[in-house]
Design a protein around this motif. Structure first.
Motif, mmCIF file in Angstrom:
data_model
loop_
_atom_site.group_PDB
_atom_site.id
_atom_site.type_symbol
_atom_site.label_atom_id
_atom_site.label_comp_id
_atom_site.label_asym_id
_atom_site.label_seq_id
_atom_site.Cartn_x
_atom_site.Cartn_y
_atom_site.Cartn_z
ATOM 1 N N ASP A 103 0.858 -1.190 0.000
ATOM 2 C CA ASP A 103 0.000 0.000 0.000
ATOM 3 C C ASP A 103 0.893 1.239 0.000
ATOM 4 O O ASP A 103 1.599 1.500 0.977
ATOM 5 C CB ASP A 103 -0.890 -0.018 1.246
ATOM 6 N N ARG A 163 -0.141 4.412 -0.346
ATOM 7 C CA ARG A 163 -0.826 5.670 -0.023
ATOM 8 C C ARG A 163 -0.174 6.408 1.141
ATOM 9 O O ARG A 163 -0.024 7.640 1.098
ATOM 10 C CB ARG A 163 -2.307 5.383 0.292
ATOM 11 N N GLN A 164 0.242 5.678 2.165
ATOM 12 C CA GLN A 164 0.827 6.335 3.329
ATOM 13 C C GLN A 164 2.158 6.993 2.986
ATOM 14 O O GLN A 164 2.437 8.124 3.366
ATOM 15 C CB GLN A 164 1.017 5.337 4.466
ATOM 16 N N THR A 222 1.852 10.247 1.245
ATOM 17 C CA THR A 222 1.193 11.328 1.965
ATOM 18 C C THR A 222 2.127 12.528 2.089
ATOM 19 O O THR A 222 3.295 12.387 2.467
ATOM 20 C CB THR A 222 0.754 10.864 3.370
#
Length: 264
Positions: A217, A219-220, A223
């Motif tokens: 993942d 997405r983090q 950020t």
């Protein structure tokens, strides 16, 4: 007593050193055979520097698969990810590079099946209402039809490489909401586009998990590095249109590469 103590201590040190050596680093996987499958987020579209022989697949040495291979020197490296690829393209054009000797596979796929590129074009050219409709259509496809398509791809990988470690990479949020962008599409559209990424990632993570694959993942890690942030790892609209809304070289090196490396 002193000579015996020294001998015992030396033996202990040698035993510990031997144990550490045998426990060896995860880099043992680097002696294996790595195949990089997938779409533009794996080929390196957006980095601005492509391998000439790859043609329209726009593969780049700045893409995370090439960076990982350069750092780990696997026995073999098949870089077949291609810009614009769908699940059908992976099955028909890329899976032949995977075989029983393959020990590591990476893949990002699903965004093109869900029509995400087309939705982005609508959002940029046709305003908020049209954008929301296009994004909702992509999300609907992702939840209703994409799971079966991903299952076919993942089953194909597992059937061809029963013992391979398989890492499936997701997609980042494209926009920092309330960020530094003054012009462009509305925050309503940006929110919707990020929400579509969440939907697609959720579907991909679920099907990857069901197949016994690792999910990366991103997405983090992206950020505060989205479009409209103070430090973009993604391209916004570019003159070279096909590079728009893809990770740049920094996004691959600082976002995708560490996410993949932690799971490889």
């Amino acid at each position: 007593m002193r000579p015996r103590f020294v001998l015992s201590l030396s033996g202990t040190v040698l035993l510990l050193a031997s144990s550490l050596f045998l426990a060896a680093p995860p880099a043992a996987a680097a002696t294996g055979n790595y195949v990089a499958l997938g779409d533009s987020y794996s080929s390196g579209e957006g980095t601005g520097d492509y391998i000439g022989s790859a043609g329209s697949c726009n593969r780049s040495l700045h893409a995370y698969p090439a960076l990982w291979a350069s750092a780990h020197s696997p026995a073999s490296f098949a870089f077949v990810a291609c810009s614009g690829a769908t699940t059908a393209d992976v099955i028909n054009k890329q899976l032949s590079s995977v075989n029983s000797a393959t020990t590591l596979v990476s893949i990002s796929i699903g965004g093109n099946d869900a029509g995400f590129a087309s939705a982005m074009q609508t959002c940029v050219l046709n305003g908020t209402n049209a954008c929301l409709t296009a994004v909702n259509n992509s999300k609907s496809f992702a939840t209703s039809k994409l799971p079966a398509l991903l299952d076919q791809v993942y089953a194909g990988i597992r059937n061809r490489a029963p013992s391979a470690r398989v890492v499936v990479l997701g997609y980042p949020h494209l926009y920092k909401i309330g960020g530094s962008c003054t012009f462009g599409i509305s925050d309503t559209s940006r929110n919707a586009i990020n929400g579509a990424a969440d939907t697609i990632d959720s579907v991909i993570a679920g099907r990857a998990g069901a197949a016994g694959f690792a999910f990366g993942d991103v997405r983090q890690v992206f950020t505060d590095h989205e479009i409209c942030s103070s430090d973009w790892w993604l391209n916004s609209t570019r003159v070279i249109v096909h590079e728009s809304y893809h990770p740049n070289a920094t996004g691959h090196a600082n976002g995708y590469l560490p996410t993949f490396s932690a799971r490889a």
